[in-house]
Design an enzyme around this catalytic site. Structure first.
Site, PDB file in Angstrom:
ATOM      1  N   LEU A   1      13.995  25.412 -10.941  1.00  0.00           N
ATOM      2  CA  LEU A   1      15.115  25.142 -10.215  1.00  0.00           C
ATOM      3  C   LEU A   1      16.154  24.215 -10.951  1.00  0.00           C
ATOM      4  CD1 LEU A   1      16.959  25.762  -7.625  1.00  0.00           C
ATOM      5  CD2 LEU A   1      15.808  23.724  -6.691  1.00  0.00           C
ATOM      6  N   CYS A   2      17.444  24.427 -11.110  1.00  0.00           N
ATOM      7  CA  CYS A   2      18.334  23.345 -11.867  1.00  0.00           C
ATOM      8  C   CYS A   2      19.543  23.592 -10.948  1.00  0.00           C
ATOM      9  CB  CYS A   2      18.316  23.541 -13.155  1.00  0.00           C
ATOM     10  SG  CYS A   2      19.046  25.156 -13.948  1.00  0.00           S
ATOM     11  N   HIS A   3      20.702  23.192 -11.604  1.00  0.00           N
ATOM     12  CA  HIS A   3      21.890  23.639 -10.880  1.00  0.00           C
ATOM     13  C   HIS A   3      22.441  24.971 -10.732  1.00  0.00           C
ATOM     14  CE1 HIS A   3      26.451  22.070 -10.646  1.00  0.00           C
ATOM     15  NE2 HIS A   3      26.075  22.535  -9.531  1.00  0.00           N
TER      16      HIS A   3
END
Length: 112
Positions: free
Chosen positions: A69-71
């Site tokens: 998960l990231c932005h």
């Protein structure tokens, strides 16, 4: 490359329950985690900024299912490719990142 959306996370978790708890690997920077974060629900949340993954990936279990998960999904896709290159086989990218998480899964997560 394997990818799921935040809306598909529950299905992925159900498919990956077994001997080890699935992990959501949040590869955003510490300031981003302070701005918006997810609440673990059926998974373990591990924060490991992208730049630290090459030196810290040994902390992860190769047999554990991992959702990166990231932005928005670009950094987590790079981490997925790196982990696959290190022999991890149960890794997916959360397409759309925490931004999509806020829209599809938990509107209480701030958008930034």
């Amino acid at each position: 490359m394997n990818a799921i959306t935040p809306a598909q996370l529950n299905d992925w978790l159900q498919q990956n329950t077994g001997s080890s708890t699935p992990v959501v690997l949040d590869v955003r920077e510490p300031w981003e985690l302070q701005t918006a974060s997810v609440t673990p629900d059926g998974f373990e949340l591990v924060a490991m900024p992208m730049r630290s993954v090459p030196e810290r990936f040994a902390e992860l279990d190769r047999d554990q299912p991992i959702a990166c998960l990231c932005h928005h999904g670009a950094r987590s896709a790079q981490v997925l490719q790196f982990l696959e290159g290190q022999g991890f086989t149960r890794v997916v990218n959360i397409h759309g990142g925490i931004h999509a998480w806020s829209q599809e899964r938990d509107p209480g997560v701030p958008v930034y």
